[in-house]
Design a protein around this motif. Structure first.
Motif, PDB file in Angstrom:
ATOM      1  N   LYS A 134     -31.646 -71.888 -35.293  1.00  0.00           N
ATOM      2  CA  LYS A 134     -31.718 -71.692 -33.846  1.00  0.00           C
ATOM      3  C   LYS A 134     -33.116 -71.243 -33.437  1.00  0.00           C
ATOM      4  N   LEU A 135     -33.700 -70.350 -34.200  1.00  0.00           N
ATOM      5  CA  LEU A 135     -35.067 -69.913 -33.919  1.00  0.00           C
ATOM      6  C   LEU A 135     -36.043 -71.083 -33.992  1.00  0.00           C
ATOM      7  N   PHE A 136     -35.852 -71.933 -34.988  1.00  0.00           N
ATOM      8  CA  PHE A 136     -36.726 -73.101 -35.121  1.00  0.00           C
ATOM      9  C   PHE A 136     -36.545 -74.062 -33.950  1.00  0.00           C
ATOM     10  N   ASP A 137     -35.292 -74.316 -33.589  1.00  0.00           N
ATOM     11  CA  ASP A 137     -35.013 -75.230 -32.470  1.00  0.00           C
ATOM     12  C   ASP A 137     -35.661 -74.737 -31.184  1.00  0.00           C
ATOM     13  N   LYS A 176     -49.081 -86.283 -35.658  1.00  0.00           N
ATOM     14  CA  LYS A 176     -49.610 -85.500 -36.777  1.00  0.00           C
ATOM     15  C   LYS A 176     -49.569 -84.002 -36.482  1.00  0.00           C
ATOM     16  N   LEU A 177     -49.974 -83.634 -35.284  1.00  0.00           N
ATOM     17  CA  LEU A 177     -49.979 -82.225 -34.898  1.00  0.00           C
ATOM     18  C   LEU A 177     -48.556 -81.670 -34.882  1.00  0.00           C
ATOM     19  N   ASN A 178     -47.617 -82.453 -34.393  1.00  0.00           N
ATOM     20  CA  ASN A 178     -46.213 -82.037 -34.362  1.00  0.00           C
ATOM     21  C   ASN A 178     -45.713 -81.738 -35.775  1.00  0.00           C
ATOM     22  N   GLU A 179     -46.008 -82.622 -36.697  1.00  0.00           N
ATOM     23  CA  GLU A 179     -45.563 -82.457 -38.088  1.00  0.00           C
ATOM     24  C   GLU A 179     -46.185 -81.217 -38.727  1.00  0.00           C
ATOM     25  N   GLU A 180     -47.471 -81.007 -38.488  1.00  0.00           N
ATOM     26  CA  GLU A 180     -48.162 -79.848 -39.068  1.00  0.00           C
ATOM     27  C   GLU A 180     -47.608 -78.541 -38.514  1.00  0.00           C
ATOM     28  N   LEU A 181     -47.381 -78.511 -37.220  1.00  0.00           N
ATOM     29  CA  LEU A 181     -46.861 -77.294 -36.592  1.00  0.00           C
ATOM     30  C   LEU A 181     -45.433 -76.991 -37.046  1.00  0.00           C
ATOM     31  N   ARG A 182     -44.628 -78.018 -37.205  1.00  0.00           N
ATOM     32  CA  ARG A 182     -43.247 -77.827 -37.673  1.00  0.00           C
ATOM     33  C   ARG A 182     -43.226 -77.152 -39.050  1.00  0.00           C
ATOM     34  N   LYS A 183     -44.114 -77.594 -39.943  1.00  0.00           N
ATOM     35  CA  LYS A 183     -44.172 -77.000 -41.281  1.00  0.00           C
ATOM     36  C   LYS A 183     -44.605 -75.542 -41.221  1.00  0.00           C
ATOM     37  N   ILE A 184     -45.602 -75.255 -40.384  1.00  0.00           N
ATOM     38  CA  ILE A 184     -46.116 -73.883 -40.267  1.00  0.00           C
ATOM     39  C   ILE A 184     -45.081 -72.964 -39.636  1.00  0.00           C
ATOM     40  N   ILE A 185     -44.412 -73.437 -38.601  1.00  0.00           N
ATOM     41  CA  ILE A 185     -43.387 -72.630 -37.938  1.00  0.00           C
ATOM     42  C   ILE A 185     -42.237 -72.329 -38.899  1.00  0.00           C
ATOM     43  N   THR A 186     -41.855 -73.301 -39.697  1.00  0.00           N
ATOM     44  CA  THR A 186     -40.803 -73.085 -40.697  1.00  0.00           C
ATOM     45  C   THR A 186     -41.208 -71.994 -41.679  1.00  0.00           C
ATOM     46  N   LYS A 187     -42.444 -72.021 -42.149  1.00  0.00           N
ATOM     47  CA  LYS A 187     -42.960 -70.990 -43.066  1.00  0.00           C
ATOM     48  C   LYS A 187     -42.886 -69.610 -42.429  1.00  0.00           C
ATOM     49  N   ILE A 188     -43.306 -69.532 -41.172  1.00  0.00           N
ATOM     50  CA  ILE A 188     -43.319 -68.245 -40.467  1.00  0.00           C
ATOM     51  C   ILE A 188     -41.896 -67.697 -40.324  1.00  0.00           C
ATOM     52  N   ILE A 189     -40.957 -68.550 -39.943  1.00  0.00           N
ATOM     53  CA  ILE A 189     -39.559 -68.117 -39.803  1.00  0.00           C
ATOM     54  C   ILE A 189     -39.012 -67.625 -41.135  1.00  0.00           C
ATOM     55  N   ASN A 190     -39.377 -68.299 -42.206  1.00  0.00           N
ATOM     56  CA  ASN A 190     -38.900 -67.900 -43.536  1.00  0.00           C
ATOM     57  C   ASN A 190     -39.513 -66.588 -44.012  1.00  0.00           C
ATOM     58  N   ASN A 209     -55.316 -71.100 -36.844  1.00  0.00           N
ATOM     59  CA  ASN A 209     -56.348 -72.126 -37.053  1.00  0.00           C
ATOM     60  C   ASN A 209     -55.967 -73.456 -36.399  1.00  0.00           C
ATOM     61  N   LEU A 210     -54.701 -73.842 -36.550  1.00  0.00           N
ATOM     62  CA  LEU A 210     -54.262 -75.115 -35.980  1.00  0.00           C
ATOM     63  C   LEU A 210     -54.226 -75.061 -34.451  1.00  0.00           C
ATOM     64  N   LEU A 211     -53.765 -73.928 -33.908  1.00  0.00           N
ATOM     65  CA  LEU A 211     -53.736 -73.780 -32.452  1.00  0.00           C
ATOM     66  C   LEU A 211     -55.153 -73.752 -31.884  1.00  0.00           C
ATOM     67  N   ASP A 212     -56.046 -73.035 -32.547  1.00  0.00           N
ATOM     68  CA  ASP A 212     -57.440 -72.952 -32.074  1.00  0.00           C
ATOM     69  C   ASP A 212     -58.133 -74.316 -32.112  1.00  0.00           C
TER      70      ASP A 212
END
Length: 317
Positions: free
Chosen positions: A128-131, A152-166, A301-304
């Protein structure tokens, strides 16, 4: 719905609901997603009231005709009290924190609705947090990023957000209002009264505090944020402070990514423009929390790299 001189329209919120004042009652009208916005809303209010927390009582149920009538708490919220010139902000925040403490003591996970069905309060899962964070990717990213860069940006951010949630530490479950900010806390007879509670869940206790302290609608200094945080820790014992600080920062960042996505969706899908002006505030809160935090290095870094200061600070007309 028929509107007459005895029914006064009120300003709405980010939901599909419309609000009207009828003498000393609030009429809540909702045709789309009415189960969440009427039935579930009242169910959660019943849980709050049962736990001696001020929330709107149901007066009339006219669910078939898409509305209910509830208790009227007036027009003054804690936003008005805190935003008032020379206001003693910490005094008001202490009152709110006591109410938050009461909320987090709630154990009831189910209750009978006015339709006699059983409402079960959902869990705030990592999915739910990821969604929710994904709203940033689905709505804001295509709104401001060129089409050839989006995938590409969507895919990269999804991976980073998943790491942060974990990286969230606490597994303990507490009642979470999920939109706990000063505009959703009314000042009624000198005490806090909670509104807009239909999305409540059981999850991480740091979430509502992050909603309160890192609120896009009201500016607080770094010093004020620390005072409110320390006051919460002071009145809530048995906190693993390392875990709590970690989770607080993560949930603040995730929430503000979600908020940027929601506010963009409200404009693009629902033609509600007024929330766009708050997006730069959400960006500032994200910047404040990711700064000098190792856990957010990849995200920062990715957001900047992809969301310039010009994009973040854009004043939408």
């Amino acid at each position: 719905m028929i509107i007459n001189k005895n029914i006064i329209p009120l300003s709405g919120d980010a939901s599909f609901r419309k609000f009207y004042r009828k003498k000393n009652k609030i009429l809540v009208y909702c045709k789309k997603e009415k189960k969440t916005n009427l039935l579930n809303y009242d169910a959660i209010n019943k849980i709050l009231i049962k736990n001696k927390i001020k929330a709107p009582k149901l007066i009339t149920n006219n669910y078939k005709n898409n509305f209910i009538e509830i208790e009227d708490f007036g027009d003054i919220s804690f936003y008005n009290k805190i935003n008032y010139k020379n206001s003693n902000k910490l005094f008001h925040y202490k009152k709110i924190l006591i109410t938050l403490q009461k909320l987090q003591k709630i154990k009831e996970k189910k209750i009978k609705t006015f339709l006699k069905s059983t409402y079960i309060v959902p869990k705030y899962t990592k999915k739910k947090l990821f969604d929710e964070a994904n709203l940033f990717l689905n709505w804001y990213l295509p709104f401001v990023i060129k089409k050839n860069k989006q995938k590409k940006l969507n895919e990269e951010l999804r991976k980073i957000i998943t790491k942060i949630i974990n990286n969230l530490k606490s597994n303990k479950s507490f009642f979470v209002h999920r939109d706990f900010h000063v505009s959703n806390i009314m000042f009624f007879k000198g005490q806090p009264a909670i509104i807009d509670s239909q999305d409540s869940v059981f999850g991480n206790r740091a979430y509502d505090l992050a909603s309160l302290i890192d609120d896009v609608r009201i500016k607080t200094t770094s010093k004020e944020k620390k005072k409110i945080f320390n006051e919460y820790v002071k009145i809530n014992r048995n906190i693993n402070i390392y875990e709590f600080i970690n989770d607080f920062k993560i949930l603040s960042v995730l929430r503000n990514l979600k908020i940027i996505g929601i506010f963009t969706r409200l404009f693009v899908r629902d033609h509600k423009r007024k929330y766009l002006k708050l997006i730069p505030n959400a960006w500032k809160l994200i910047e404040y929390r990711v700064k000098d935090e190792k856990i957010f290095n990849e995200l920062k870094n990715l957001l900047d790299k992809n969301f310039s200061k010009k994009i973040r600070s854009k004043k939408w007309k």
